[in-house]
Motif scaffolding. Structure first.
Motif, short mmCIF file in Angstrom:
data_model
loop_
_atom_site.label_atom_id
_atom_site.label_comp_id
_atom_site.label_asym_id
_atom_site.label_seq_id
_atom_site.Cartn_x
_atom_site.Cartn_y
_atom_site.Cartn_z
N ARG A 131 0.83 1.53 5.11
CA ARG A 131 0.77 0.76 3.85
C ARG A 131 2.00 -0.10 3.68
O ARG A 131 1.90 -1.24 3.22
N GLU A 135 2.21 -4.10 3.04
CA GLU A 135 2.92 -4.65 1.87
C GLU A 135 3.96 -5.68 2.28
O GLU A 135 4.23 -6.62 1.54
N PRO A 142 -2.21 -5.31 -0.10
CA PRO A 142 -2.10 -3.91 0.32
C PRO A 142 -3.25 -3.05 -0.16
O PRO A 142 -3.50 -2.00 0.40
#
Length: 164
Positions: A131, A135, A142
Motif C-alpha cells: 500500500r 501511495e 491507493p
C-alpha cells in the motif's frame, strides 16, 4: 479465542517500520523473534485501539496521539484475532525505554521480507508496504483495488492477509 492488537509505526524518512526482538524465553510464544509491538487485550481495554495505545506506553514509554493511530487490518489467525493499526512517526529508538523484549530496530520492506517474523507479521507487513508503494506512486489511487470491509471498531477486515 485470544485477541490482540499491534501497531505498525512507520518512519517516513527511513521508509522503515519499528520492530522489537522478543525475549528469549521458552515460556512465551515466538521467543527470540522479531515482531511488531503490541499485546493482548485486557479486560480494562474498551477497544483494540485502546489496547495498542496502552501496550506501547507500557512497553516503550511511548505515548501516541490517538488521532494519528489508524486502523489497518483485522485478521483471524491460528493464534487468535489480531487487530493491526498504523501511525507515522519520526522517532529515535535510542530515546525509548524498552521494558519488554531485547531491543528495537527499524526494518525496511526488504529487511522485513528477508526475516522470519513472529505472529505472521510478514504477511501484514507485505500488505502494508504494498500500500505504501502505491501511495508513493504519483497519480496512483491507493484505494482503487480495496475491497475490504470494516468491523465494528472501523478496522478493515482481512483474513490471512487478504481482504475479505
Amino acid at each position: 479465542m485470544t485477541e490482540g492488537s499491534q501497531i505498525i509505526i512507520y518512519h517516513p524518512a527511513r521508509h522503515a517500520v519499528l520492530m522489537y526482538l522478543r525475549d528469549d524465553k521458552p515460556s512465551i510464544p515466538f521467543p527470540d523473534m522479531w515482531a511488531l509491538p503490541g499485546g493482548m487485550l485486557e479486560p480494562s481495554d474498551k477497544t483494540p485501539k485502546e489496547c495498542v495505545l496502552r501496550e506501547i506506553e507500557e512497553e516503550m514509554e511511548l505515548i501516541l496521539d490517538p488521532a494519528t493511530v489508524q486502523a489497518f487490518a483485522r485478521r483471524d489467525c491460528d493464534f487468535g484475532i489480531e487487530h493491526t493499526f498504523t501511525t507515522s512517526l519520526e522517532l529515535d529508538i535510542d530515546e525509548l525505554a524498552l521494558h519488554e523484549g531485547q531491543r528495537l530496530g527499524w526494518f525496511t520492506a526488504q529487511e522485513a521480507a528477508e526475516t522470519e517474523l513472529a505472529y505472521a507479521d510478514n504477511d501484514i507487513l507485505r500488505q502494508f508496504f504494498s500500500r505504501k508503494a502505491v501511495e508513493q506512486t504519483p497519480g496512483a489511487d491507493p484505494d482503487r483495488h480495496r475491497t475490504d470491509r470494516h468491523d465494528q471498531q472501523g478496522t478493515p477486515a482481512v483474513e490471512g492477509g487478504v481482504a475479505r
